[in-house]
Write a protein that holds these residues in place. Structure first.
Motif, short mmCIF file in Angstrom:
data_model
loop_
_atom_site.label_atom_id
_atom_site.label_comp_id
_atom_site.label_asym_id
_atom_site.label_seq_id
_atom_site.Cartn_x
_atom_site.Cartn_y
_atom_site.Cartn_z
N LEU A 1 -8.11 0.69 -5.88
CA LEU A 1 -6.89 -0.05 -6.27
C LEU A 1 -7.42 -0.57 -7.64
N VAL A 2 -7.04 0.07 -8.63
CA VAL A 2 -7.42 -0.18 -10.06
C VAL A 2 -6.51 -1.21 -10.79
N LEU B 1 0.86 -1.36 0.18
CA LEU B 1 0.07 -0.04 -0.01
C LEU B 1 0.90 1.30 0.04
N ARG B 2 1.79 1.23 0.55
CA ARG B 2 3.07 2.31 0.91
C ARG B 2 3.46 2.67 -0.62
N CYS B 3 3.72 1.52 -1.06
CA CYS B 3 4.41 1.81 -2.58
C CYS B 3 3.27 2.46 -3.49
N PHE B 4 2.19 2.02 -3.53
CA PHE B 4 1.15 2.61 -4.29
C PHE B 4 1.06 4.22 -3.89
N MET B 5 0.94 4.21 -2.56
CA MET B 5 0.72 5.79 -2.15
C MET B 5 1.87 6.66 -2.49
N ASN C 1 -2.65 -4.53 -19.19
CA ASN C 1 -1.43 -4.68 -19.82
C ASN C 1 -0.26 -4.02 -18.91
N VAL C 2 -0.44 -3.40 -17.94
CA VAL C 2 0.59 -2.70 -17.18
C VAL C 2 0.64 -3.27 -16.06
N GLY C 3 -0.34 -2.90 -15.04
CA GLY C 3 -0.31 -3.56 -13.52
C GLY C 3 -1.57 -3.04 -12.75
N TYR C 4 -1.10 -2.10 -11.84
CA TYR C 4 -2.20 -1.49 -10.98
C TYR C 4 -1.62 0.05 -10.73
#
Ligand code: CA
Length: 224
Positions: free
Chosen positions: A211-212, A159-163, A216-219
């Protein structure tokens, strides 16, 4: 705990530094040439950089100068014995301190501690926010609309990485690298990411749609 980026092309020295810094509890990222060092700096957002002067592609001075153009992150330079010019130039370019090779690990660790103490915990954000989601990076707590969300340490890191990506999409490979410190010796594949994203969504409950999946990429995590 503070994260340290080591940029050093001498692999045995790099390995030894990494081992000893990790044993002291630091998070460690590494790069073996100047260009990779700058890329790692942008990606890892370290609290301290240990930077060798003689490096392939971009030398330590170039790396130091480039980092100083965008950041005040402390830099500890590793200079060759007798090269007075090395340390003078390094300090002029904005390095915070230097140690002369060959150095004792104890001396290096003492310098690292001293620098980190000087810059203090204020050098790093204590919390990250995205909409109603909040991560307290010191207490390792996650909250959603003020309510505690219980996460495993990997889920927290994810979650930290996404934020930290601030709404930008991340590939599965980037996520592996950032959360698991992926390197080629590690037998992890991108399904690990998918499984953890799935679980993180469950934990986020009503906020899960943030969290989408990006085809073809990721999130990516919607920030607003
Ligand atoms: Ca070198």
């Amino acid at each position: 705990m503070a994260k340290i980026l080591i940029v050093e092309d001498e692999r045995s020295l790099l390995k030894g530094l990494r081992f000893n810094l990790e044993r002291e509890g630091y998070k460690v990222a590494t790069a073996t040439d100047g260009q990779a060092g700058l890329e790692a700096f942008g990606r890892e957002k370290p609290d301290l950089v240990i930077l060798d002067v003689m490096l392939p592609k971009v030398d330590g001075y170039g790396v130091c100068r480039a980092i100083r153009q965008k950041s005040q992150t402390p830099i500890l330079m590793l200079t060759a014995r007798g090269e007075e010019i090395d340390r003078v130039l390094g300090l002029e370019l904005g390095a915070d301190d230097y140690v002369t090779k060959p150095f004792s690990l104890r001396e290096l660790l003492a310098r690292v501690k001293a620098i980190l103490k000087r810059v203090g915990p204020a050098a790093r954000p204590a919390a990250l926010r995205a909409g109603p989601l909040e991560l307290d990076l010191e207490r390792y707590e996650a909250k959603c609309s003020g309510r505690a969300v219980h996460l495993s340490s990997k889920e927290f890191d994810l979650l930290r990485c996404f934020m930290e990506a601030d709404g930008k999409a991340l590939t599965r490979e980037q996520i592996l690298e950032r959360v698991w410190g992926y390197d080629k010796g590690l037998e992890l594949d991108t399904r690990t990411v998918d499984q953890h994203v799935l679980r993180l969504r469950e934990r986020l409950g009503p906020e899960a749609p943030r969290l989408v999946t990006v085809k073809n990429v990721g999130y990516r995590l919607k920030a607003d």
